[in-house]
Design an enzyme around this catalytic site. Structure first.
Site, PDB file in Angstrom:
ATOM      1  N   HIS A 136       0.968  -1.265   0.084  1.00 17.68           N
ATOM      2  CA  HIS A 136      -0.406  -0.097  -0.244  1.00 17.68           C
ATOM      3  C   HIS A 136       0.911   0.797  -0.041  1.00 17.68           C
ATOM      4  O   HIS A 136       2.371   1.461   0.189  1.00 17.68           O
ATOM      5  CB  HIS A 136      -1.161  -0.132   0.848  1.00 17.68           C
ATOM      6  CG  HIS A 136       0.152  -0.223   2.539  1.00 17.68           C
ATOM      7  ND1 HIS A 136       0.208  -0.526   3.227  1.00 17.68           N
ATOM      8  CD2 HIS A 136       0.228   1.110   3.215  1.00 17.68           C
ATOM      9  CE1 HIS A 136       0.776  -0.860   3.835  1.00 17.68           C
ATOM     10  NE2 HIS A 136       1.211   0.670   4.522  1.00 17.68           N
TER      11      HIS A 136
HETATM   12  P1  TYD Z   1      -2.019  -3.193   8.004  1.00 17.15           P
HETATM   13  O1  TYD Z   1      -2.200  -2.293   7.285  1.00 17.15           O
HETATM   14  O2  TYD Z   1      -2.818  -4.867   7.162  1.00 17.15           O
HETATM   15  O3  TYD Z   1      -0.612  -4.338   8.009  1.00 17.15           O
HETATM   16  P2  TYD Z   1       0.894  -4.692   7.026  1.00 17.15           P
HETATM   17  O4  TYD Z   1       0.858  -3.073   6.175  1.00 17.15           O
HETATM   18  O5  TYD Z   1       1.807  -4.388   7.359  1.00 17.15           O
HETATM   19  O6  TYD Z   1       0.406  -4.997   5.894  1.00 17.15           O
HETATM   20  O7  TYD Z   1      -2.376  -3.924   9.335  1.00 17.15           O
HETATM   21  C1  TYD Z   1      -2.812  -5.213   9.777  1.00 17.15           C
HETATM   22  C2  TYD Z   1      -4.108  -4.525  10.921  1.00 17.15           C
HETATM   23  O8  TYD Z   1      -3.406  -3.538  11.902  1.00 17.15           O
HETATM   24  C3  TYD Z   1      -5.433  -3.888  10.602  1.00 17.15           C
HETATM   25  O9  TYD Z   1      -6.380  -4.608  10.724  1.00 17.15           O
HETATM   26  C4  TYD Z   1      -5.007  -2.609  11.068  1.00 17.15           C
HETATM   27  C5  TYD Z   1      -4.470  -2.649  11.678  1.00 17.15           C
HETATM   28  N1  TYD Z   1      -3.562  -1.432  12.663  1.00 17.15           N
HETATM   29  C6  TYD Z   1      -3.706  -0.673  13.859  1.00 17.15           C
HETATM   30  O10 TYD Z   1      -4.767  -1.213  14.069  1.00 17.15           O
HETATM   31  N2  TYD Z   1      -3.323   0.358  13.464  1.00 17.15           N
HETATM   32  C7  TYD Z   1      -1.650   0.869  12.828  1.00 17.15           C
HETATM   33  O11 TYD Z   1      -1.647   1.315  13.252  1.00 17.15           O
HETATM   34  C8  TYD Z   1      -1.488  -0.236  11.272  1.00 17.15           C
HETATM   35  C9  TYD Z   1       0.099   0.222  11.170  1.00 17.15           C
HETATM   36  C10 TYD Z   1      -2.312  -1.036  11.661  1.00 17.15           C
END
Ligand code: TYD
Length: 141
Positions: free
Chosen positions: A55
């Site tokens: 992303h």
């Molecule tokens: P995600 O953005 O999918 O992680 P990555 O980009 O590393 O693959 O995030 C995983 C989960 O954590 C998703 O349910 C959103 C949550 N999250 C938060 O609640 N707070 C945060 O600061 C972040 C980065 C993710």
């Protein structure tokens, strides 16, 4: 600091304060952090073969430091792309806004600490690669 070929991205060598007890690294404005920390999170226990990220953020600045183990971070601005292997706690990667990122090749013991200048905001995410490239192409015209 070393600028990367990807806009708004650079690596920073952090000063290690070591003595006979071990090592310590501090991150603050005096050591080069160019924003106030609104949020910190860390990624750990990543399963073998799993890649994360995929992303971009419309308006977010981050520093990423692999404080244990190693992982590779691909950053892409719509024109240029590079991959940085974060393999020591003294190496930080700054990622600016509108950068596509992917994290790959986590070691079993990897703990990836991310410092961000804004709270978690789901609407700030661009999760579709095609949409990201359309936006970056439109902005460069
Ligand atoms: P995600 O953005 O999918 O992680 P990555 O980009 O590393 O693959 O995030 C995983 C989960 O954590 C998703 O349910 C959103 C949550 N999250 C938060 O609640 N707070 C945060 O600061 C972040 C980065 C993710």
């Amino acid at each position: 600091m070393t600028d990367l070929p990807v806009k708004g991205c650079r690596t920073i060598e952090l000063q290690v304060m070591g003595d006979d007890r071990g090592s310590l690294i501090a991150i603050e404005s005096a050591t080069g952090l160019p924003f106030s920390i609104a949020r910190a999170y860390f990624i750990f226990a990543t399963r073998a073969g799993v890649a994360r990220g995929f992303h971009a953020h419309r308006n977010l600045r981050q520093w990423a430091v692999c404080v244990s183990g190693a992982c590779s971070v691909l950053v892409e601005d719509g024109g240029n792309c590079c991959t940085v292997r974060l393999d020591r706690p003294s190496l930080a990667l700054e990622i600016g806004p509108m950068i596509w990122r992917e994290m790959h090749d986590f070691t079993d013991d990897a703990v990836l600490l991310v410092l961000a200048d804004k709270p978690y905001t789901p609407d700030d995410y661009i999760r579709e690669r095609d949409a990201f490239f359309t936006m970056t192409t439109a902005n460069s015209k």
